[in-house]
Structures are given as C-alpha cells and as structure tokens.
Design a protein around this motif. Structure first.
Motif, short mmCIF file in Angstrom:
data_model
loop_
_atom_site.label_atom_id
_atom_site.label_comp_id
_atom_site.label_asym_id
_atom_site.label_seq_id
_atom_site.Cartn_x
_atom_site.Cartn_y
_atom_site.Cartn_z
N GLU A 23 0.95 -1.16 -0.14
CA GLU A 23 -0.17 0.15 0.13
C GLU A 23 0.82 1.29 0.13
N GLU A 24 1.88 1.20 0.87
CA GLU A 24 2.72 2.50 0.85
C GLU A 24 3.73 2.52 -0.45
N THR A 25 3.86 1.39 -1.08
CA THR A 25 4.70 1.50 -2.30
C THR A 25 3.72 2.02 -3.49
N ARG A 26 2.34 1.63 -3.15
CA ARG A 26 1.64 2.27 -4.21
C ARG A 26 1.30 3.52 -4.50
N ILE A 27 1.25 4.23 -2.88
CA ILE A 27 1.31 5.46 -2.75
C ILE A 27 2.52 6.46 -3.29
N ARG A 28 3.45 5.78 -3.09
CA ARG A 28 4.75 6.27 -3.49
C ARG A 28 4.75 6.39 -4.95
N ASN A 29 4.33 5.45 -5.63
CA ASN A 29 4.22 5.25 -7.09
C ASN A 29 3.66 6.26 -7.75
N LEU A 30 2.46 6.41 -7.06
CA LEU A 30 1.28 7.27 -7.63
C LEU A 30 1.81 8.81 -7.48
N ASN A 31 2.58 8.97 -6.19
CA ASN A 31 3.18 10.31 -6.09
C ASN A 31 4.16 10.67 -7.06
N LYS A 32 5.10 10.09 -7.47
CA LYS A 32 5.99 10.01 -8.39
C LYS A 32 5.35 10.50 -9.71
N MET A 33 3.83 10.16 -9.99
CA MET A 33 3.44 10.42 -11.20
C MET A 33 2.70 11.90 -11.09
N ILE A 34 2.64 12.31 -9.75
CA ILE A 34 2.11 13.76 -9.55
C ILE A 34 2.99 14.81 -9.41
N ALA A 35 2.64 15.87 -10.17
CA ALA A 35 3.53 16.99 -10.32
C ALA A 35 2.99 18.03 -9.06
N ASP A 36 1.93 18.10 -8.86
CA ASP A 36 1.35 19.06 -7.83
C ASP A 36 1.97 19.04 -6.46
N GLU A 37 2.60 20.23 -6.13
CA GLU A 37 3.49 20.14 -4.88
C GLU A 37 2.46 19.95 -3.62
N TYR A 38 1.45 20.53 -3.54
CA TYR A 38 0.32 20.27 -2.24
C TYR A 38 0.13 19.18 -2.40
N VAL A 39 -0.31 18.42 -3.25
CA VAL A 39 -0.68 16.95 -3.31
C VAL A 39 0.29 16.14 -2.74
N SER A 40 1.23 16.17 -3.64
CA SER A 40 2.53 15.48 -3.36
C SER A 40 2.82 15.44 -1.97
N GLU A 41 3.08 16.51 -1.45
CA GLU A 41 3.38 16.68 0.17
C GLU A 41 2.44 15.83 1.08
N ARG A 42 1.01 15.83 0.71
CA ARG A 42 0.03 15.25 1.57
C ARG A 42 0.23 13.62 1.28
N MET A 43 0.67 13.46 -0.04
CA MET A 43 0.94 11.99 -0.32
C MET A 43 2.13 11.45 0.81
N ASP A 44 3.03 12.23 0.64
CA ASP A 44 4.04 11.67 1.45
C ASP A 44 3.83 11.50 2.86
N ARG A 45 2.94 12.19 3.43
CA ARG A 45 2.36 11.94 4.75
C ARG A 45 1.53 10.73 4.89
N LEU A 46 0.58 10.63 3.78
CA LEU A 46 -0.19 9.47 3.57
C LEU A 46 0.55 8.02 3.72
N GLU A 47 1.82 8.10 3.11
CA GLU A 47 2.62 7.20 2.71
C GLU A 47 3.41 6.64 4.15
N GLU A 48 3.59 7.84 5.00
CA GLU A 48 4.30 7.68 6.16
C GLU A 48 3.39 7.09 7.15
#
Length: 168
Positions: A23-48
């Motif tokens: 699940e965390e790998t899936r979030i990380r891989n999705l995050n790599k595809m997303i350019a928006d910094e705001y969304v990406s920062e929150r995805m980092d937190r969701l992964e953690e």
C-alpha cells in the motif's frame, strides 16, 4: 479457502532492512506521477502514516477488526482518487470537469491526512488508557508513601492549598 481482501493487502517485503507494504509502495508510485506540490506533500504524509498503521497492525493482530474499514474502504478509495488525479493531471486541462475534479481531490487531501492520523491514534486507545491509569496509580502510591513531595529536578512548586504544579 478464500482469502479476505484484508489478508491480501498486508504482504510486506523488505528493503534495506525495513518492511515495506504494498500500500505504501502504491502511494509512493502514484506520488511520482503527480506534479502538484501540495498534493505530493500530503501523499508523502499518507505514505508515512500508512506504513505506521500497517506496521502497528502487523505487530498487534488483535487490532485487525478496528482496521477493517481502513483497509477495505479508505485505502482503496484513496488509491482510486489519487489514480484519477494523476490521470487528469497528465491531461493538462485546467478548466471544466477535469479542473473541477482535480480541485475536489486537492480540497480533500488535508482531510485524508487527518483521517489517517486519527486511524493511527485510534490504534493506541487502549494502550494510552493503560498508561494513564498506570500513571494515576503510581502517583497515588507515591502520595500514600509520602514520596510525592520529592522534587529532585526542582520543577515543581506548591500552591497555597498544597497542590503541586509544574513551574513554567
């Protein structure tokens, strides 16, 4: 025998001595595809948070029932929303349906993080109650034995009514 959807979710692998959950790998891989910094920062937190939740759940199988909603609904819906966001972001269209849907995802990111944080916190409910109870029992025992007046660090002071309060 059929496998439950929850059993299929928690198949961690090890990377650098640390368990990594799908699940965390899936979030990380999705995050790599997303350019928006705001969304990406929150995805980092969701992964953690996902890592912490699943690590705790693996160590405490008795908590499985309290994670069923998280594993069967919140995680899959989060993946679906983030996958759609990544797909729409690649389209490069800012107005209309795509822009509106992307805005909806951006607007819910803080709520998702808060929800995951609350899920992690809820896993500690009985442990926190146990600690609070133990502290109270220890304080009462120390008072009964006349040990509560001790202040080896000089951090406490007495109020006029005899209560102890911490110096600021």
């Amino acid at each position: 025998a059929t496998r439950s959807p929850t059993a299929a979710l928690a198949a961690p692998h090890t990377a650098g001595g640390v368990k990594v959950y799908a699940e965390e790998t899936r979030i990380r891989n999705l995050n790599k595809m997303i350019a928006d910094e705001y969304v990406s920062e929150r995805m980092d937190r969701l992964e953690e948070l996902t890592h912490k939740i699943l690590t705790y759940a693996e160590a405490h199988p008795e908590k499985e029932n309290s994670l069923r909603q998280f594993r069967n609904h919140y995680l899959p819906k989060t993946f679906s929303i983030l996958e759609s966001y990544a797909r729409m972001e690649r389209m490069g269209v800012e107005g209309g349906n795509i822009g509106s849907a992307m805005k909806d995802v951006e607007d819910i990111m803080d709520k998702l993080v808060l929800g995951f944080e609350k899920q992690l916190d809820a896993l500690f409910d009985s442990e926190a109650l146990d600690v609070t109870t133990d502290v109270s029992v220890l304080e009462n025992m120390m008072t009964m034995e006349g040990l509560s007046d001790l202040d080896p660090f000089g951090t406490m002071a007495r109020k006029e009514n005899g209560e102890i309060w911490t110096k600021q």
